[in-house]
Design an enzyme around this catalytic site. Structure first.
Site, mmCIF file in Angstrom:
data_model
loop_
_atom_site.group_PDB
_atom_site.id
_atom_site.type_symbol
_atom_site.label_atom_id
_atom_site.label_comp_id
_atom_site.label_asym_id
_atom_site.label_seq_id
_atom_site.Cartn_x
_atom_site.Cartn_y
_atom_site.Cartn_z
ATOM 1 N N GLY A 489 -8.350 -2.835 46.942
ATOM 2 C CA GLY A 489 -8.141 -3.352 48.176
ATOM 3 C C GLY A 489 -8.618 -4.728 48.401
ATOM 4 N N ASP A 490 -9.592 -4.696 49.391
ATOM 5 C CA ASP A 490 -10.344 -6.237 49.433
ATOM 6 C C ASP A 490 -11.519 -6.137 49.117
ATOM 7 O OD1 ASP A 490 -11.200 -4.610 51.196
ATOM 8 O OD2 ASP A 490 -11.218 -5.908 53.106
ATOM 9 N N GLU A 491 -12.051 -5.775 47.796
ATOM 10 C CA GLU A 491 -13.149 -5.608 47.666
ATOM 11 C C GLU A 491 -13.255 -6.317 46.062
ATOM 12 O OE1 GLU A 491 -14.587 -1.614 47.138
ATOM 13 O OE2 GLU A 491 -14.838 -1.311 49.128
#
Length: 574
Positions: A489-491
């Protein structure tokens, strides 16, 4: 002459059998190589740590009906990984099943178009499917919902299998290699305890492409029969399997058969699957080529025989006219050939050019025979060189495919950054060095704030560009010895293997936060995001990788809860 003809024909029959046995060994080696490569591909996909956690997450939350966008993104990434592995391994089908043997995602390859999708149970089974051209991305817009997919099982027949399995099977009426590999992983809350979380099932067809490839390798015609009926072939006229009356289909054998008006030498290779013969590979060599060589040899032998008779008839006359000298010369030439020195041109010229009798004719015949043998040897050398080139080309292709598979297993497909598996390995190495050298290190968890609204407003294509640019900015803020990885994801995770004090880690984190605060100019749009960064320090906040990861994650959520766009070092709750 009849005895000689029979002996030569028998010799060429034996040579044809030996050559067909070598061709069969090449085909068997190619089959074993394909099974080995498929096992490697299955193991690499099944061993990806994020694959097991993804299956566990879907099994826990796919039925809840909550956070549908996150579920779709998770399914979408799983389908992408499935598609890429199937394309690299040159499969016809690849599917991922959960621990109950239920289908989760799949890809079916047909030429330049691929059917991909995933399965939801709400509670009935629903297939979300898209047909993609080469290079096309999976989105909501190109997906449709159907109730079944042809050639694909929604439930494994043996879900209790806990070991890897590979065998020959019949798939869509043709011969194929099918592998089933367990997916092992760690479930959140169980510590280091490994658990089986699902299966990877791969199917590689052994159809016309396989037949053409091994036919080119062996310079023969190859037909594959499923049961006794033709499946794929270089010789379409050969429709029904025949053993020529030898009764050796099950155990294999060498025999002669007639197809149409042409005769062939045939070598049968039984293909065993699940303890029984499920297919047979017929290796076919044209008798015309073998008989041509036989006729050439008989012509040479006939010429020698005629020349010998011509010499024998005037034998008495030759005795009276000093025949011993030319016989001595010819004997010396023969001995030179037998010893490997070849024929002496000067002596041959003396026999063939200066004499108009039968001895000169015999010398010319011997020279012609030698030239014919040299030509055959040259043809054999050319065939060997061609085979060596084919093997070298195949080796290069396998090396390229292996490099691609290795990169897929250790790097994020979108950003090119290390993935969770690779950063975990580097974290273990950094911890070992820190313990040995008694130094300090830091681990950061970074989460992009407001990324989902950007994704929803501008689409996944812009979201992917944003992730790539964010990854580049984070990487530019680090030293060469540091590591940044995307874990989903956005991690992101940042590993600083050596720092002096926690202020050093805070300085790097603030540099990253400031860089991500700058506007992004993507696809004609100006976008703005922020980031929440949590930091854990070794040894202050943990002595192993699990404690550091947990505390860095807690610190990141503390940063989010404090209003986002912040950096926090882990502190124990009061």
């Amino acid at each position: 002459m009849l005895v000689v003809s029979w002996a030569v024909s028998r010799q060429y029959m034996e040579q044809a059998s030996e050559h067909s046995a070598k061709d069969a060994a090449i085909i068997n080696d190619n089959l074993n190589e394909r099974k080995s490569n498929q096992l490697i591909a299955s193991r690499q996909l099944a061993s990806q740590k994020n694959l097991g956690s993804t299956l566990w997450y879907l099994s826990q939350y796919a039925h809840s009906g909550e956070n549908r966008e996150t579920l779709f993104v998770t399914y979408q990434q799983l389908v992408k990984d499935t598609y890429k592995m199937g394309r690299v391994a040159k499969l016809s089908d690849i599917a991922i099943y959960d621990f109950e043997g239920k289908l989760v995602s799949f890809a079916q390859f047909d030429g330049h178009r691929t059917r991909v999708g995933f399965v939801e149970r709400t509670p009935k089974v629903v297939f979300s499917v898209a047909v993609l051209a080469d290079g096309e991305e999976l989105t909501r817009n190109n997906m449709r919902t159907i109730s079944t997919v042809a050639g694909l099982s929604a439930q494994l027949s043996d879900p209790m299998l806990s070991y890897e399995k590979i065998d020959y099977v019949i798939n869509a009426g043709g011969l194929a290699i099918r592998s089933q590999m367990p997916i092992m992983g760690e479930v959140f809350g169980l510590g280091a305890q490994a658990k089986q979380l699902g299966w990877v099932v791969m199917v590689q067809p052994l159809g016309q492409a396989f037949v053409d490839h091994v036919s080119h390798l062996t310079d023969t015609r190859v037909n594959v029969f499923v049961g006794n009926m033709l499946s794929s072939a270089n010789l379409p006229a050969y429709q029904t399997l025949s053993d020529g009356g030898a009764g050796k289909v099950d155990e294999g054998g060498f025999n002669e058969i007639v197809i149409g008006r042409n005769s062939f030498y045939q070598r049968l290779l039984p293909v065993m699957g699940e303890g029984r013969r499920i297919a047979t590979i017929a290796v076919l060599s044209s008798q015309e080529a073998v008989l041509k060589n036989t006729r050439q040899m008989l012509e040479i032998l006939g010429l020698i025989a005629i020349s010998s008779l011509v010499v024998i008839l005037p034998f008495a006359w030759y005795l009276a006219n000093s025949i011993s000298r030319p016989l001595t010369l010819l004997s010396r030439v023969f001995r030179g050939v037998a010893s490997g020195r070849g024929m002496v041109n000067r002596e041959l010229a003396e026999l063939a050019g200066h004499r108009g009798d039968e001895m000169g004719e015999l010398a010319e015949s011997f020279f012609a025979m030698s030239q014919a043998v040299k030509q055959k040897i040259q043809q054999i050398n050319e065939i060997n060189a061609s085979l060596e080139d084919s093997v070298a080309q195949r080796t290069r292709e396998l090396q390229i495919a292996n490099d691609e598979l290795t990169k897929l297993a250790t790097h994020d497909a979108l950003t090119g950054l290390p993935n969770r598996q690779l950063v975990n390995d580097r974290l273990l190495q950094a911890l070992s060095a820190a313990r040995r050298e008694k130094t300090t290190m830091a681990l950061m968890f970074i989460d992009l704030d407001e990324f989902k609204p950007v994704n929803d407003k501008y689409g996944h294509a812009v979201g992917d560009l944003l992730l790539k640019e964010a990854a580049r900015r984070i990487h530019e803020c680090l030293r060469k010895s540091d590591t940044v990885a995307r874990i989903g994801g956005d991690e992101f995770i940042v590993l600083l293997p050596v720092i002096e004090t926690e202020l050093d880690a805070c300085g790097v984190a603030e540099k990253i936060r400031a860089s991500l605060n700058l506007p992004f100019y993507l696809s004609g749009e100006q976008l703005s995001i922020s980031s929440s960064i949590g930091i854990a320090i070794y040894p202050e906040h943990g002595l192993d990788e699990h404690a550091l990861c947990q505390h860095a994650d807690i610190a990141m959520y503390q940063a989010k809860n404090s209003g986002r766009n912040a950096v926090r070092i882990f502190r124990e709750a009061a």
